[in-house]
Scaffold this active site. Structure first.
Site, PDB file in Angstrom:
ATOM      1  CE1 TYR A   1      -4.301  -1.834  -0.182  1.00 58.88           C
ATOM      2  CE2 TYR A   1      -3.076  -3.274   1.289  1.00 58.88           C
ATOM      3  CZ  TYR A   1      -4.073  -2.975   0.387  1.00 58.88           C
ATOM      4  OH  TYR A   1      -5.097  -3.848   0.065  1.00 58.88           O
TER       5      TYR A   1
ATOM      6  NE  ARG B   1      -3.089   0.007  -4.953  1.00 61.34           N
ATOM      7  CZ  ARG B   1      -4.124  -0.519  -4.786  1.00 61.34           C
ATOM      8  NH1 ARG B   1      -4.435  -1.071  -3.883  1.00 61.34           N
ATOM      9  NH2 ARG B   1      -5.289   0.050  -5.429  1.00 61.34           N
TER      10      ARG B   1
ATOM     11  CD  GLN C   1     -16.474  -2.125  -7.180  1.00 56.34           C
ATOM     12  OE1 GLN C   1     -16.223  -3.124  -6.985  1.00 56.34           O
ATOM     13  NE2 GLN C   1     -17.137  -1.612  -8.258  1.00 56.34           N
TER      14      GLN C   1
ATOM     15  CB  ILE D   1      -8.661   2.712  -2.171  1.00 52.36           C
ATOM     16  CG1 ILE D   1      -7.546   2.346  -2.896  1.00 52.36           C
ATOM     17  CG2 ILE D   1      -9.427   1.610  -1.636  1.00 52.36           C
ATOM     18  CD1 ILE D   1      -6.474   1.473  -1.968  1.00 52.36           C
TER      19      ILE D   1
ATOM     20  CG  HIS E   1     -13.944  -1.709  -1.942  1.00 50.40           C
ATOM     21  ND1 HIS E   1     -13.848  -2.285  -3.086  1.00 50.40           N
ATOM     22  CD2 HIS E   1     -15.195  -2.192  -1.580  1.00 50.40           C
ATOM     23  CE1 HIS E   1     -14.813  -3.084  -3.461  1.00 50.40           C
ATOM     24  NE2 HIS E   1     -15.423  -3.412  -2.619  1.00 50.40           N
TER      25      HIS E   1
ATOM     26  CB  CYS F   1      -2.883   4.994  17.187  1.00 51.56           C
ATOM     27  SG  CYS F   1      -4.378   5.997  17.205  1.00 51.56           S
TER      28      CYS F   1
ATOM     29  N   GLY G   1     -16.553   1.330 -15.455  1.00 50.45           N
ATOM     30  CA  GLY G   1     -15.232   0.895 -15.094  1.00 50.45           C
ATOM     31  C   GLY G   1     -15.116  -0.241 -13.969  1.00 50.45           C
TER      32      GLY G   1
ATOM     33  CB  SER H   1     -14.269  -6.629 -13.862  1.00 50.05           C
ATOM     34  OG  SER H   1     -13.887  -6.847 -12.460  1.00 50.05           O
TER      35      SER H   1
ATOM     36  CD  GLU I   1     -12.524  -6.235 -21.174  1.00 53.73           C
ATOM     37  OE1 GLU I   1     -11.884  -6.176 -22.287  1.00 53.73           O
ATOM     38  OE2 GLU I   1     -12.146  -6.600 -20.043  1.00 53.73           O
TER      39      GLU I   1
HETATM   40  N1  APR Z   1     -12.393   2.829 -19.290  1.00 53.40           N
HETATM   41  C1  APR Z   1     -13.486   2.179 -18.986  1.00 53.40           C
HETATM   42  N2  APR Z   1     -13.256   0.851 -18.512  1.00 53.40           N
HETATM   43  C2  APR Z   1     -11.966   0.323 -18.386  1.00 53.40           C
HETATM   44  C3  APR Z   1     -10.751   1.091 -18.811  1.00 53.40           C
HETATM   45  C4  APR Z   1     -11.152   2.360 -19.271  1.00 53.40           C
HETATM   46  N3  APR Z   1     -10.159   3.136 -19.698  1.00 53.40           N
HETATM   47  N4  APR Z   1     -10.076   0.397 -18.674  1.00 53.40           N
HETATM   48  C5  APR Z   1     -10.111  -0.829 -18.126  1.00 53.40           C
HETATM   49  N5  APR Z   1     -11.627  -0.774 -17.643  1.00 53.40           N
HETATM   50  C6  APR Z   1     -12.586  -1.930 -17.218  1.00 53.40           C
HETATM   51  C7  APR Z   1     -11.973  -3.219 -17.389  1.00 53.40           C
HETATM   52  O1  APR Z   1     -12.565  -3.799 -18.897  1.00 53.40           O
HETATM   53  C8  APR Z   1     -12.639  -3.964 -16.292  1.00 53.40           C
HETATM   54  O2  APR Z   1     -13.837  -4.554 -16.547  1.00 53.40           O
HETATM   55  O3  APR Z   1     -12.581  -1.590 -15.918  1.00 53.40           O
HETATM   56  C9  APR Z   1     -12.770  -2.869 -15.280  1.00 53.40           C
HETATM   57  C10 APR Z   1     -11.779  -3.053 -14.039  1.00 53.40           C
HETATM   58  O4  APR Z   1     -11.897  -4.195 -13.215  1.00 53.40           O
HETATM   59  P1  APR Z   1     -11.209  -4.737 -12.216  1.00 53.40           P
HETATM   60  O5  APR Z   1      -9.652  -4.709 -12.373  1.00 53.40           O
HETATM   61  O6  APR Z   1     -11.707  -6.142 -11.580  1.00 53.40           O
HETATM   62  O7  APR Z   1     -11.716  -3.479 -11.211  1.00 53.40           O
HETATM   63  P2  APR Z   1     -12.786  -3.446 -10.208  1.00 53.40           P
HETATM   64  O8  APR Z   1     -14.123  -3.999 -10.920  1.00 53.40           O
HETATM   65  O9  APR Z   1     -12.752  -1.978  -9.731  1.00 53.40           O
HETATM   66  O10 APR Z   1     -12.441  -4.299  -8.869  1.00 53.40           O
HETATM   67  C11 APR Z   1     -13.311  -4.315  -7.830  1.00 53.40           C
HETATM   68  O11 APR Z   1     -11.638  -5.623  -6.603  1.00 53.40           O
HETATM   69  O12 APR Z   1      -9.524  -6.300  -5.893  1.00 53.40           O
HETATM   70  C12 APR Z   1     -10.613  -5.470  -5.822  1.00 53.40           C
HETATM   71  O13 APR Z   1     -11.017  -4.271  -3.976  1.00 53.40           O
HETATM   72  C13 APR Z   1     -10.676  -4.212  -5.217  1.00 53.40           C
HETATM   73  O14 APR Z   1     -11.942  -2.352  -5.692  1.00 53.40           O
HETATM   74  C14 APR Z   1     -11.545  -3.556  -6.258  1.00 53.40           C
HETATM   75  C15 APR Z   1     -12.547  -4.505  -6.573  1.00 53.40           C
HETATM   76 ZN    ZN Z   2      -5.558   4.328  18.261  1.00 58.47          ZN
END
Ligand code: APR
Ligand code: ZN
Length: 243
Positions: free
Chosen positions: A60, A63, A97, A99, A115, A142, A182, A184, A211
């Protein structure tokens, strides 16, 4: 665009990592995604933190540094949602979702980080949540309770309950439009929000994604392409005709 949306009804927007991709932040499940380089069970579970807190902190910390790099800025999709909130008569709630803090930097005000937030730390001893703009490590104390080694990233790990679930349920129950951007559709409960909205049978549902997501067939309207192109266009269409 599909049905006329009642402009006095609230909108709920769910966002995921895809909306921040064109700002330079990685998604999770794409080919170049974060979970292609790190194992979830090593860095994103309570068990991982109990076993090896330094490893989790390092993940983290990297990130957080990335997010604070001056090159990382909100993009046209984040700005489009802020513009929607500023003008939509029925009100807009963004549930993210993500952070990162790119929605708030773009000007979104009504926002729930289900999240958690990378730029905050939480004390596992007293629950205090405080801003965190630098590295965390196991030797920190803390500021609220004085406990040592109790600070963790204020993020929701796999196996933990997402935040604000009651508020989100209430908003899903009252919205006239649900827009998913955005994400999945792999991670629950967020992936199930569209079902909750569809069950009411009243609200319109839209997926805007690069997609088709896992749950794409649950959405009535689906538009595919990069968020920076889709979101401003969709917002413009919603706002058309408003004073
Ligand atoms: N524009 C729109 N969509 C996009 C783009 C873009 N430029 N680039 C990628 N994507 C899409 C991908 O096709 C995918 O479907 O964004 C989606 C990202 O999916 P994940 O990587 O699975 O991210 P997310 O859905 O936010 O994940 C959910 O999983 O591990 C965790 O806690 C983490 O909050 C996160 C959660
Ligand atoms: Zn504390």
């Amino acid at each position: 665009m599909s049905p006329a949306i009642d402009k006095s009804a609230p909108i709920v927007v769910l966002t995921g990592a895809g909306i921040s991709r064109e700002s330079g932040l990685h998604t999770f499940r794409d080919k170049d995604g974060i979970w292609a380089r790190h194992a979830i069970e090593d860095v994103a579970t309570p068990e991982a933190f109990a076993r090896d807190p330094s490893r989790v902190h390092a993940f983290y910390n990297a990130r957080r540094r990335g997010l604070l790099d001056p090159s990382i800025q909100p993009n046209a999709a984040h700005h489009g949602l802020a513009a929607l909130e500023a003008r939509w008569p029925g009100g807009v709630l963004v549930v993210t979702q993500n952070i990162d803090d790119l929605h708030e930097r773009a000007g979104t005000r009504t926002l729930l980080h289900m999240h958690g937030e990378l730029l905050k730390a939480r004390c596992a001893a007293c629950g205090n949540v405080a801003p965190c703009l630098s590295d965390l490590d196991v030797s920190l104390t803390c500021e609220a309770c004085g406990a040592s080694g109790s600070l963790r990233p204020h993020v929701v790990w796999f196996g933990e309950m997402p935040l604000y679930m009651d508020e989100i349920a209430g908003a899903l129950d009252a919205c006239g439009l649900f827009v998913s951007i955005g994400t999945s559709g792999n991670v629950y409960p967020a992936a199930g929000f569209v079902h909750e909205v569809r069950m009411r049978g009243i609200a319109h549902t839209v997926e805007l994604n690069l997609e088709p997501s896992e749950g794409h067939s649950n959405f009535v309207e689906r538009l595919y392409g990069p968020a920076t192109a889709l979101v401003p266009r969709y917002v413009e269409a919603l706002l058309a005709g408003l004073p």
